[in-house]
Scaffold this active site. Sequence first.
Site, mmCIF file in Angstrom:
data_model
loop_
_atom_site.group_PDB
_atom_site.id
_atom_site.type_symbol
_atom_site.label_atom_id
_atom_site.label_comp_id
_atom_site.label_asym_id
_atom_site.label_seq_id
_atom_site.Cartn_x
_atom_site.Cartn_y
_atom_site.Cartn_z
ATOM 1 N N ALA A 1 -18.312 -0.682 -3.247
ATOM 2 C CA ALA A 1 -17.224 -1.266 -2.028
ATOM 3 C C ALA A 1 -17.266 -3.208 -1.037
ATOM 4 O O ALA A 1 -17.220 -3.717 -1.511
ATOM 5 C CB ALA A 1 -17.291 -0.062 -0.931
ATOM 6 N N HIS B 1 -43.417 -5.769 15.512
ATOM 7 C CA HIS B 1 -43.498 -4.139 15.659
ATOM 8 C C HIS B 1 -43.371 -3.593 16.531
ATOM 9 O O HIS B 1 -43.457 -3.898 17.569
ATOM 10 C CB HIS B 1 -45.198 -4.628 15.385
ATOM 11 C CG HIS B 1 -45.511 -3.825 15.561
ATOM 12 N ND1 HIS B 1 -46.959 -3.138 14.191
ATOM 13 C CD2 HIS B 1 -46.760 -3.904 16.491
ATOM 14 C CE1 HIS B 1 -47.442 -2.409 14.884
ATOM 15 N NE2 HIS B 1 -47.526 -2.358 16.040
ATOM 16 N N LYS C 1 -20.100 8.887 5.080
ATOM 17 C CA LYS C 1 -21.182 8.766 6.553
ATOM 18 C C LYS C 1 -20.980 9.214 6.878
ATOM 19 O O LYS C 1 -22.461 9.848 8.413
ATOM 20 C CB LYS C 1 -21.240 6.954 6.390
ATOM 21 C CG LYS C 1 -20.539 6.020 5.066
ATOM 22 C CD LYS C 1 -22.194 6.352 4.257
ATOM 23 C CE LYS C 1 -21.597 5.918 2.465
ATOM 24 N NZ LYS C 1 -21.412 6.669 1.365
ATOM 25 N N GLU D 1 0.722 -1.625 -0.120
ATOM 26 C CA GLU D 1 0.178 0.106 -0.270
ATOM 27 C C GLU D 1 0.818 0.728 -0.013
ATOM 28 O O GLU D 1 2.090 1.140 0.641
ATOM 29 C CB GLU D 1 -1.168 0.048 1.116
ATOM 30 C CG GLU D 1 -1.973 1.384 1.407
ATOM 31 C CD GLU D 1 -2.579 1.867 0.185
ATOM 32 O OE1 GLU D 1 -2.288 2.655 -0.274
ATOM 33 O OE2 GLU D 1 -3.175 0.680 -0.491
#
Length: 481
Positions: free
Chosen positions: A323, A447, A56, A39
């Site tokens: 992603a 519910h 996000k 990387e």
Amino acid sequence: MVVGEFAESRDLVIVGGGPGGYHAAIRAAQLGLQVTLIEKEKLGGICLNEGCIPSKVFAYAAKQHASIAHFSELGIEIDKASFDYDKLLRYKEKIVTQLRKGIETLCAANKIEIIQGEANFIAENRIGVEAGHQFDIYEFNHAIIATGSIPVYPKFLPADRKNIYLSYEMYSLSEMPNKLIVYGSDYVSLEIAFSYRNLGADVTILLDNGKNDFPFDESINRELKRILKKQKIEVQRGFHIDNVTSHEDGVAVRLSKNENAITMEGTHLYIGAEACANVMSLGLERLGVEMTADSFIQTDQQMRTSLPGIFAIGDATNGIPSAIKAMKQGKIAAEEIAGLNSEADLTFLPTIVHTIPPIASVGLTEKEAVEQGYQVKTSQFSYSGNSMAMITNEKSGLTKVIKDKETDLLLGFHTIGAGAVELISTGTSALEMAGRDEDLSFPLYPHPSFNETLLEAVEGLSEKAVHIPPAKRKKAESQAW
């Protein structure tokens, strides 16, 4: 530059430590392979450090900011709410750092070798890694390319990019935009528009390439249009950008439609640009790796490239940037290398958009189903009839289900509303299992919950939905193909 005298041997080399790369690395390590991950920047890639996660964080902050107006109805009084943009940036960095450390810990626990540097293929089984003045060569049995994609700078933009932003650069601004122009209709463009609008910016969306609508099912587009209007996000349709002028205080965008032309002023401009595979520095052209017509790496369903031993995954390959796709393909490539029989099938890849409220869809739209020859029947349920939506004051939205009338086979699920991202997993599972509407109407649903919007929509396919008035059921039936 110091060149290593000998090539060191490695079993599996993975280039790129984004979602696809590190998922491939960990899955390969689980299967007993010795893994080396290269990387050149930070683990987690664009998704973690600049894209998916920062976006996000902004979407979450924007949603919380938008909900403040409802607090007083709950008896929660806030004298004066304010927004500190710098604090949000610090929070974003904290979350990104924590998640990146988590990936580093996982890689260490799986005995994955991490090499920091820029990779370049020297031969079909050799790769060089440059790190400062050091250059080392590794001979490998297998390699996975997981370098993602990068935006292509549009020709209509000026050379001076002041106040003009591409890709995920919007989440690293030094200041909060005052008047933001968003050019694009993809999920990134929509997330940027909704987040910044709900944090206080004036926002205008220019649909790209003269488009007149967003890329969702027609019912979702209609509801999205209503929500955009409610949130005072202006949408300009059908215009083409002729040119953009950047100046000290902002940008001027020259637009044309037919014979009409206007100039729009903003403090910031976001461009939802097209992307290309981020492989220019890898030397793939020397190896003769087969590429698609739009310059992505060509692969088969096992993620093999045209060269034996070299695989490619994620946004460096053709298809929708995602992603989700990268992570799945990374695992598939690792399993194939380890000798397992695996393949990637992206037929039911869900589309997720963290707008406010969010959008999620999977499978065919109503139009696509008709075009493919199905006898289509649809049913949709409005969030305004859902008790949890009433409780949380999240009444905007709908859930739509599409099936083949002749076989009852489920074809598509489309939701815009609170909980849509979690809700779509049920739809995805149903499609993968070739489910029919009775398969989703039989189970018990909690519910109150947003899950009940899916139950009501599914029951509506057989006119059993309790909370859809008869008049609406008849109207939906008359509109079915």
